[in-house]
Design an enzyme around this catalytic site. Structure first.
Site, PDB file in Angstrom:
ATOM      1  N   GLY A  31      55.191  57.165  30.366  1.00  0.00           N
ATOM      2  CA  GLY A  31      55.943  56.302  31.520  1.00  0.00           C
ATOM      3  C   GLY A  31      57.341  56.662  31.173  1.00  0.00           C
ATOM      4  O   GLY A  31      58.091  57.663  31.018  1.00  0.00           O
ATOM      5  N   GLY A  32      57.911  55.626  30.592  1.00  0.00           N
ATOM      6  CA  GLY A  32      59.387  55.456  30.015  1.00  0.00           C
ATOM      7  C   GLY A  32      59.562  55.819  28.595  1.00  0.00           C
ATOM      8  O   GLY A  32      60.667  56.124  28.343  1.00  0.00           O
ATOM      9  N   PRO A  56      49.490  59.490  27.907  1.00  0.00           N
ATOM     10  CA  PRO A  56      49.955  59.026  29.351  1.00  0.00           C
ATOM     11  C   PRO A  56      51.529  58.606  28.666  1.00  0.00           C
ATOM     12  O   PRO A  56      51.579  58.316  27.848  1.00  0.00           O
ATOM     13  CB  PRO A  56      49.186  57.897  29.904  1.00  0.00           C
ATOM     14  CG  PRO A  56      47.873  57.923  28.957  1.00  0.00           C
ATOM     15  CD  PRO A  56      48.117  58.600  27.796  1.00  0.00           C
ATOM     16  N   TYR A  85      60.088  36.047  18.442  1.00  0.00           N
ATOM     17  CA  TYR A  85      60.589  37.430  18.667  1.00  0.00           C
ATOM     18  C   TYR A  85      61.618  37.478  17.384  1.00  0.00           C
ATOM     19  O   TYR A  85      62.531  36.993  17.566  1.00  0.00           O
ATOM     20  CB  TYR A  85      61.232  37.611  20.009  1.00  0.00           C
ATOM     21  CG  TYR A  85      61.454  39.106  20.356  1.00  0.00           C
ATOM     22  CD1 TYR A  85      60.695  39.871  20.889  1.00  0.00           C
ATOM     23  CD2 TYR A  85      62.602  39.794  19.662  1.00  0.00           C
ATOM     24  CE1 TYR A  85      60.999  41.240  21.242  1.00  0.00           C
ATOM     25  CE2 TYR A  85      62.849  40.889  19.892  1.00  0.00           C
ATOM     26  CZ  TYR A  85      61.929  41.647  20.506  1.00  0.00           C
ATOM     27  OH  TYR A  85      62.219  43.149  20.934  1.00  0.00           O
ATOM     28  N   VAL A  87      43.642  54.299  26.815  1.00  0.00           N
ATOM     29  CA  VAL A  87      42.522  54.963  26.225  1.00  0.00           C
ATOM     30  C   VAL A  87      41.436  54.694  27.119  1.00  0.00           C
ATOM     31  O   VAL A  87      40.375  55.383  26.860  1.00  0.00           O
ATOM     32  CB  VAL A  87      42.336  53.825  24.759  1.00  0.00           C
ATOM     33  CG1 VAL A  87      43.696  53.890  24.071  1.00  0.00           C
ATOM     34  CG2 VAL A  87      41.828  52.561  25.083  1.00  0.00           C
ATOM     35  N   LEU A  88      41.285  54.116  28.281  1.00  0.00           N
ATOM     36  CA  LEU A  88      40.349  53.942  29.072  1.00  0.00           C
ATOM     37  C   LEU A  88      40.529  54.561  30.532  1.00  0.00           C
ATOM     38  O   LEU A  88      39.761  54.940  31.210  1.00  0.00           O
ATOM     39  CB  LEU A  88      40.014  52.700  29.653  1.00  0.00           C
ATOM     40  CG  LEU A  88      39.770  51.468  28.667  1.00  0.00           C
ATOM     41  CD1 LEU A  88      39.330  50.328  29.062  1.00  0.00           C
ATOM     42  CD2 LEU A  88      38.503  51.950  27.623  1.00  0.00           C
ATOM     43  N   SER A  99      57.413  52.703  24.055  1.00  0.00           N
ATOM     44  CA  SER A  99      56.938  52.011  23.135  1.00  0.00           C
ATOM     45  C   SER A  99      57.445  52.049  21.940  1.00  0.00           C
ATOM     46  O   SER A  99      58.134  52.647  21.038  1.00  0.00           O
ATOM     47  CB  SER A  99      55.398  52.696  22.825  1.00  0.00           C
ATOM     48  OG  SER A  99      54.619  52.147  21.941  1.00  0.00           O
ATOM     49  N   GLU A 112      46.242  50.352  27.273  1.00  0.00           N
ATOM     50  CA  GLU A 112      47.184  51.419  26.628  1.00  0.00           C
ATOM     51  C   GLU A 112      46.790  53.029  26.917  1.00  0.00           C
ATOM     52  O   GLU A 112      46.999  53.567  25.769  1.00  0.00           O
ATOM     53  CB  GLU A 112      47.288  50.896  25.286  1.00  0.00           C
ATOM     54  CG  GLU A 112      47.658  49.645  25.078  1.00  0.00           C
ATOM     55  CD  GLU A 112      48.029  49.386  23.530  1.00  0.00           C
ATOM     56  OE1 GLU A 112      48.367  50.197  22.803  1.00  0.00           O
ATOM     57  OE2 GLU A 112      47.929  48.219  23.152  1.00  0.00           O
TER      58      GLU A 112
END
Length: 537
Positions: free
Chosen positions: A135-136, A133, A456, A268-269, A139, A266
């Site tokens: 999206g933008g 999958p 962070y 995987v399901l 990652s 993420e």
């Protein structure tokens, strides 16, 4: 090819994407002084530098996908496939400049609605094709890398055409979005109803609501609005075992919370195709302001007290001494020098910049300001807060300019309880300094809770021209081991697991936890076609 896809390819692949964020000369001089001589290199368009292997998609699988979505939405030429080859980590960007080993999907499929997504998944089950999958594509942990696993072919299912606001329920304050809606578009669509989602991560400009849900994203205003997982009230997924819907009430005791299992899975399901989210009225006003606190330990202690007294601003962000120094160095000029002199007169020799953003009435602001005054905070007014607000999405674009200069630039994040925050901070910094030559290691707290906070880190170092990949891989491994050792912190607070953090997941959730994930995977995806290699599955 539609305009959405064209835009994504431009931002993913062309070197012009980062030109607007080029560093000013004084910042380049400061950087070279801090991390050593730089070796600038001109970016190369990967489509001219990389021999894309031919698609391994079988004729039968291709025909099934065409039947599911139409021929114009099954893309196999080199440019479209390269455009979805990986995410936006430093190593992803580096691979696009040195494309050896780039994992390129065999095709890109663009379904137009949730039913088409299910038909694509069914076709891939029938022909044993891997499905990633997309999206933008933001990652930074290998979450969208087109790994084949044991499959002969792998496709990317790009959700860009799932771009609708399906419904708004103002009475319940709920909105249903298709998964491919990007952050700015969701904000615009809700604003027409006088509403907001309030989820603004640094990836906001590109990332999608489906991606936010799949990775348990946290946003810059999470102190006020909550993390994205807190906003999700329902999800719809396409799985190899059939459609799956979750979320029928604001709270339920109907067994374990399977919605929480789907959120953060993420890909995987199942492929998230719709998300039902909690929304709120648009704030009538916003106020951003800055303060300086004396030293990192004191600064984090102040944020702890704010959190435990319910006084956090919607945006609460405190930078350590190094990040504050870099902020001032990038600003440069008379204003930065004047601020340093002013702080020195006030006895602040290790300044830590605190940014607070208040969205709406903010009745707790007066009490928070009294606490800050008692803690010796130096108020700087609105200018630093507004500067942060206007530049808060510039980091990803600045990376292009830093890569051109020959800089290794990457981030990593974690979280822990307040009692271990100082230890975790020290150990990660120590690991990074040991692994890299003359790095700048910056850190900030951007998410605080009653029991703990996130850390962070941003790292800058002169790129090793002989082993640029190994340079960061060794540093990331050292930092990850420092985080995981003795349960100091979570391997990821909001970047997710992907492939990069998978080696450390077992240490965090245990053998039983990995078995539970594997069982859920087998239940929804018995052939293992969904996002191979992610979450260690």
């Amino acid at each position: 090819m539609n305009d959405v896809v064209d835009h994504r390819l431009r931002t993913s692949w062309t070197p012009e994407a980062g030109k607007a964020a080029a560093l000013p000369p004084h910042a380049v001089r400061w950087l070279a002084h801090r991390i050593g001589p730089l070796s600038p290199s001109a970016p190369v368009a990967p489509e001219s530098a990389y021999a894309v292997p031919p698609s391994r998609l079988s004729d039968a699988a291709r025909a099934a996908l065409v039947e599911a979505v139409g021929a114009e939405h099954v893309l196999e030429n080199e440019r479209e496939r390269l455009g979805r080859a990986g995410g936006m980590s430093y190593l992803d960007l580096l691979r696009r400049r040195h494309p050896d080993g780039l994992a390129v999907p065999d095709a890109v499929v663009l379904p137009g609605d949730p039913d088409e997504v299910q038909r694509v998944v069914d076709a891939c089950v029938a022909h044993d094709v891997g499905v990633v999958p997309f999206g933008g594509g933001t990652s930074v942990v290998g979450g969208v890398t087109a790994l084949r696993g044991d499959k002969a072919a792998v496709i990317v299912v790009d959700l860009a055409r799932l771009d609708r606001l399906v419904s708004v329920d103002p009475t319940s304050r709920l909105a249903v979005f298709q998964a491919g809606v990007r952050g700015p578009d969701a904000q615009r669509l809700l604003a027409a109803h006088g509403l907001t989602l309030g989820h603004v991560p640094q990836s906001f400009e590109r990332a999608t609501l489906g991606g936010f849900a799949a990775t348990r994203s946290a946003g810059q205003a999470s102190s006020g609005y909550g993390r994205f997982e807190d906003m999700v009230q329902g999800v719809r997924l396409a799985t190899p075992s059939g459609p799956w819907r979750l979320g029928v009430a604001p709270a339920s005791a109907a067994g374990p919370n399977l919605r929480a299992l789907a959120v953060g899975s993420e890909g995987v399901l199942g492929i998230i195709t719709e998300v039902t989210v909690r929304v709120r009225p648009l704030p009538e006003r916003e106020r951003y302001e800055g303060f300086v606190l004396r030293g990192w330990r004191h600064a984090t202690e102040v944020v702890r007290v704010l959190a435990q007294h319910g006084l956090l601003a919607d945006v609460t962000r405190v930078s350590d001494v190094d990040e504050t120094e870099v902020t001032l160095a990038l600003k440069g000029g008379f204003a930065a020098k004047a601020l340093r002199r002013y702080l020195a007169v006030r006895g602040v020799h290790e300044p830590c910049l605190l940014i607070l953003g208040w969205l709406g009435a903010a009745p707790q602001r007066a009490r928070a300001l009294r606490l800050l005054k008692a803690a010796g905070a130096v108020p700087l007014g609105k200018a630093p807060g507004e500067a942060w607000r206007h530049g808060r999405f510039s980091g990803p674009r600045q990376r292009d300019a830093l890569l051109d200069l020959g800089v290794c630039v990457e981030t990593l994040e974690t979280a822990t309880h307040w009692s271990r925050l100082g230890e975790l901070y020290d150990k990660v910094r120590e690991a990074l300094y040991d692994a890299l030559d003359r790095p700048v290691v910056m850190c900030h707290v951007s998410h605080a809770y009653e029991t703990g906070a996130s850390l962070y880190f941003t790292v800058l170092a002169a790129r090793d021209p002989h082993d640029p990949f190994g340079q960061w891989e060794r540093a990331k491994r050292a930092a990850s081991e420092a985080i995981s050792e003795d349960g100091r912190g979570t391997i990821t607070h909001h970047h997710a697991v992907g492939t990069d953090h998978a080696p450390y997941l077992r240490a965090e959730i245990g053998d039983v936890g990995m078995s539970v994930l594997a069982a859920a995977k087998h239940a929804t995806d018995p052939m293992g076609i969904l996002n191979p290699g992610k979450l260690g599955l």
